[in-house]
Design an enzyme around this catalytic site. Structure first.
Site, PDB file in Angstrom:
ATOM      1  N   CYS A  74      23.167  -3.206  26.220  1.00 47.44           N
ATOM      2  CA  CYS A  74      23.477  -1.818  26.307  1.00 47.44           C
ATOM      3  C   CYS A  74      23.006  -1.172  27.940  1.00 47.44           C
ATOM      4  CB  CYS A  74      22.208  -1.129  26.184  1.00 47.44           C
ATOM      5  SG  CYS A  74      22.951   0.324  25.706  1.00 47.44           S
ATOM      6  N   CYS A  83      15.316  -0.161  22.515  1.00 48.42           N
ATOM      7  CA  CYS A  83      15.586  -1.927  22.752  1.00 48.42           C
ATOM      8  C   CYS A  83      14.817  -2.467  23.754  1.00 48.42           C
ATOM      9  CB  CYS A  83      16.665  -2.225  22.401  1.00 48.42           C
ATOM     10  SG  CYS A  83      17.997  -2.029  21.266  1.00 48.42           S
ATOM     11  N   CYS A 176      25.548   2.939  21.636  1.00 48.02           N
ATOM     12  CA  CYS A 176      24.268   2.733  21.186  1.00 48.02           C
ATOM     13  C   CYS A 176      24.734   1.432  20.656  1.00 48.02           C
ATOM     14  CB  CYS A 176      23.332   3.815  20.183  1.00 48.02           C
ATOM     15  SG  CYS A 176      22.052   2.770  19.435  1.00 48.02           S
ATOM     16  N   GLN A 299      14.164  -0.116   4.063  1.00 46.42           N
ATOM     17  CA  GLN A 299      14.050  -1.073   5.142  1.00 46.42           C
ATOM     18  C   GLN A 299      15.511  -0.947   5.925  1.00 46.42           C
ATOM     19  OE1 GLN A 299      11.347  -2.844   6.155  1.00 46.42           O
ATOM     20  NE2 GLN A 299      10.457  -3.089   3.703  1.00 46.42           N
ATOM     21  N   GLU A 349       3.009   4.668  -4.067  1.00 45.06           N
ATOM     22  CA  GLU A 349       3.580   5.853  -3.114  1.00 45.06           C
ATOM     23  C   GLU A 349       2.930   6.743  -3.079  1.00 45.06           C
ATOM     24  OE1 GLU A 349       5.697   4.836  -1.137  1.00 45.06           O
ATOM     25  OE2 GLU A 349       5.914   7.063  -0.351  1.00 45.06           O
ATOM     26  N   CYS A 425       4.618  -4.357   9.146  1.00 47.12           N
ATOM     27  CA  CYS A 425       4.986  -4.606   9.664  1.00 47.12           C
ATOM     28  C   CYS A 425       4.231  -4.179  11.698  1.00 47.12           C
ATOM     29  CB  CYS A 425       6.629  -3.228   9.797  1.00 47.12           C
ATOM     30  SG  CYS A 425       5.164  -1.786   9.838  1.00 47.12           S
TER      31      CYS A 425
HETATM   32  N1  SAH Z   1       7.329  -1.664  -0.397  1.00 43.14           N
HETATM   33  C1  SAH Z   1       8.822  -0.190   0.398  1.00 43.14           C
HETATM   34  C2  SAH Z   1       8.325   0.613   1.034  1.00 43.14           C
HETATM   35  C3  SAH Z   1       7.197   0.301   3.105  1.00 43.14           C
HETATM   36  S1  SAH Z   1       7.289   1.570   3.678  1.00 43.14           S
HETATM   37  C4  SAH Z   1      10.194  -0.920   1.010  1.00 43.14           C
HETATM   38  O1  SAH Z   1       9.832  -2.241   0.916  1.00 43.14           O
HETATM   39  O2  SAH Z   1      11.122  -0.699   0.871  1.00 43.14           O
HETATM   40  C5  SAH Z   1       5.612   1.696   3.512  1.00 43.14           C
HETATM   41  C6  SAH Z   1       5.758   2.722   2.610  1.00 43.14           C
HETATM   42  O3  SAH Z   1       4.139   3.421   2.203  1.00 43.14           O
HETATM   43  C7  SAH Z   1       6.604   4.502   2.536  1.00 43.14           C
HETATM   44  O4  SAH Z   1       7.263   4.651   1.445  1.00 43.14           O
HETATM   45  C8  SAH Z   1       5.281   5.779   3.050  1.00 43.14           C
HETATM   46  O5  SAH Z   1       5.529   7.050   2.746  1.00 43.14           O
HETATM   47  C9  SAH Z   1       4.478   5.324   2.088  1.00 43.14           C
HETATM   48  N2  SAH Z   1       2.939   5.420   2.070  1.00 43.14           N
HETATM   49  C10 SAH Z   1       1.951   5.763   3.646  1.00 43.14           C
HETATM   50  N3  SAH Z   1       0.964   5.881   3.526  1.00 43.14           N
HETATM   51  C11 SAH Z   1       0.809   6.080   1.927  1.00 43.14           C
HETATM   52  C12 SAH Z   1      -0.106   6.645   2.132  1.00 43.14           C
HETATM   53  N4  SAH Z   1      -0.974   6.877   2.138  1.00 43.14           N
HETATM   54  N5  SAH Z   1      -0.652   5.789   0.639  1.00 43.14           N
HETATM   55  C13 SAH Z   1       0.697   5.623  -0.735  1.00 43.14           C
HETATM   56  N6  SAH Z   1       2.067   5.032   0.411  1.00 43.14           N
HETATM   57  C14 SAH Z   1       2.156   5.407   1.682  1.00 43.14           C
END
Ligand code: SAH
Length: 467
Positions: A74, A83, A176, A299, A349, A425
């Site tokens: 890039c 990146c 990009c 994701q 969530e 992550c």
């Molecule tokens: N397991 C899911 C999402 C993971 S990302 C997947 O694989 O797709 C992390 C998630 O945590 C996000 O959706 C975010 O909105 C949520 N999150 C962040 N802070 C939070 C909290 N305090 N309580 C509950 N969920 C939360």
């Protein structure tokens, strides 16, 4: 303190990378973080900033280039924050990510862990993302050459990624390589059209302008979502821009817009208007179909998400009899992915819209053993909650980068679940949380996964078993 006239240290060897992806050298027994270098380089280094426990340096001149280097694809490499590892061969990116997990869990976290499995690499190391967010600014970032040229730039509008450390500026993207051709065509069209028709770009300091951001989402089913975020609510401008995108990209299955008069870019709390098509796109995984709305997390690499979920399911070791909790469930994807091998799954969530999607998806997939709750984990996840929903046999947790609230980690520690699968992550926050959980559990497996080639980010799955 900035140090402009510091001496240059000659022929310094770069020896490692830090958790933030910067190169590390040692000068006079002090750790120096350096941008733009990689281990194996030999360079003259000037210290540009002193912190209490480390220094920051810059490369004045390279003498030897590391054999781990490769040519970045890039043209924005070095300026764009996206990146940062494009100059590293992919096998070495993987090696450093593996190292990062080891450093965070073992060297810094002092956790007792078994041998860390070899990182699962990605098949596609470019154009792997299914979502990009581009910002507009009426003050684009000027390159060093542009500034030096002395030319006065009348049109300072730009569209692209925010430059770290300069919140009001964006890098005006020309290319990009993260999402692929469709995303590139949409981005270029919107940039050109809005510039040609003089639709004003957002001024973040003075809070004026129309064009605020563009989000492009693509999916494994071939569907696509384009969201335009406006700052102002001039409906004529809005209709004009949306109509132009609609006419140019009739294949977009979900064309949406948002009016955001707030100080920040988040839109969880704002209305999303459908200009054309549906209000969501569909993702597909192992025959499961997931409806993903504009406010929902999915994701960002669909292909690697599948690898990650398979590891997670494998670590969960389900027989069909277990009560499983899927914490930070997003749109309930992991919950549904493991639901066929579990007695029942409870998902929690924060974002209510994601939970609406999760419920809708479960019914779409004819899954009846999942229950979803929208709440902040630290308020909802308690001993009473577990008593009401059933003693968990297995808990899967997948928090955001910041990790879990300490109360949540304590509750996990005391949960009594046989196994906990911690998907993260950010191995640094994961290590911190694991220290709490490990008062009653021990780590039996560790598997890093590369979800984000060309960046220093690494995903890590840890299996914990009760003592
Ligand atoms: N397991 C899911 C999402 C993971 S990302 C997947 O694989 O797709 C992390 C998630 O945590 C996000 O959706 C975010 O909105 C949520 N999150 C962040 N802070 C939070 C909290 N305090 N309580 C509950 N969920 C939360």
């Amino acid at each position: 303190m900035k140090l402009k006239t510091q001496p240059v240290h000659e022929r310094v060897e770069i020896t490692a990378v830090s958790a933030e992806g910067k190169a590390i050298a040692r000068i006079n027994n002090q750790v120096v973080f350096i941008s733009g270098a990689v281990p194996g380089d030999v360079a003259d280094i000037q210290i540009i900033k002193k912190h209490r426990r480390f220094l920051e340096g810059r490369v004045v001149q390279f003498h030897e280039q590391s054999p781990t280097r490769t040519t970045p694809v890039c043209g924005h490499f070095g300026t764009c924050g996206g990146c940062k590892w494009q100059h590293l061969q992919y096998e070495h990116q993987l090696k450093f990510k593996q190292q990062q997990v080891h450093d965070q869990l073992v060297r810094i976290g002092k956790l007792d862990v078994p041998e860390i499995q070899s990182i699962v690499g990605a098949r596609h190391i470019y154009n792997y993302r299914n979502r990009l967010d581009f910002g507009f600014s009426n003050k684009r970032w000027l390159t060093t050459e542009e500034v030096k040229s002395g030319i006065a730039f009348d049109d300072r509008g730009g569209m692209g990624f925010h430059i770290s450390g300069a919140f009001d500026k964006v890098l005006d993207l020309k290319e990009c390589h993260l999402q692929g051709d469709f995303s590139e065509r949409v981005r270029k069209f919107v940039r050109q059209y809005t510039s040609a028709h003089q639709i004003p770009y957002f001024d973040i300091r003075n809070h004026t302008g129309m064009m605020r951001s563009l989000i492009v989402r693509t999916s494994s089913t071939g569907e696509s979502m384009v969201i335009v975020m406006f700052f102002g609510n001039d409906q004529t401008n809005i209709d004009q821009v949306m109509q132009a995108i609609h006419a140019e990209f009739s294949e977009v299955t979900s064309l949406l817009y948002i009016i955001n008069p707030k100080g920040n870019d988040t839109f969880f709390d704002l209305d999303v208007y459908v200009f054309a098509g549906k209000d969501h796109i569909m993702e597909e995984m192992e025959g499961l179909r997931f409806r993903v709305g504009p406010k929902s997390f999915y994701q960002t690499s669909s292909a690697q998400a599948y690898e990650l979920y398979k590891i997670t399911r494998d670590y969960a070791g389900l027989t069909g009899e277990e009560i499983v909790y899927d914490l930070y469930t997003g749109t309930g994807t992991i919950a549904q992915f493991v639901s066929r091998s579990a007695k029942k799954v409870i998902g929690v969530e924060l974002v209510p819209a994601a939970i609406e999607d999760a419920k809708m998806n479960a019914s779409l997939n004819n899954i009846s053993n999942c229950t979803f709750y929208a709440a902040d984990m630290k308020d909802m996840f308690t001993a009473e909650f577990m008593a009401e929903n059933g003693q968990p046999d297995v808990i899967i947790t997948d928090p955001p980068r910041a990790g879990m609230h300490p109360d949540v980690a304590v509750c996990l520690r005391d949960s009594g679940a046989k196994r906990i699968v911690y998907v993260s992550c950010n191995p640094a926050s994961q290590a911190r949380d694991l220290a709490i959980i490990c008062e009653k559990y021990h780590v039996t497996k560790v598997q890093p996964v590369d979800m984000f080639p060309q960046t220093h980010h690494v995903e890590n799955v840890v299996l914990l078993e009760i003592n």
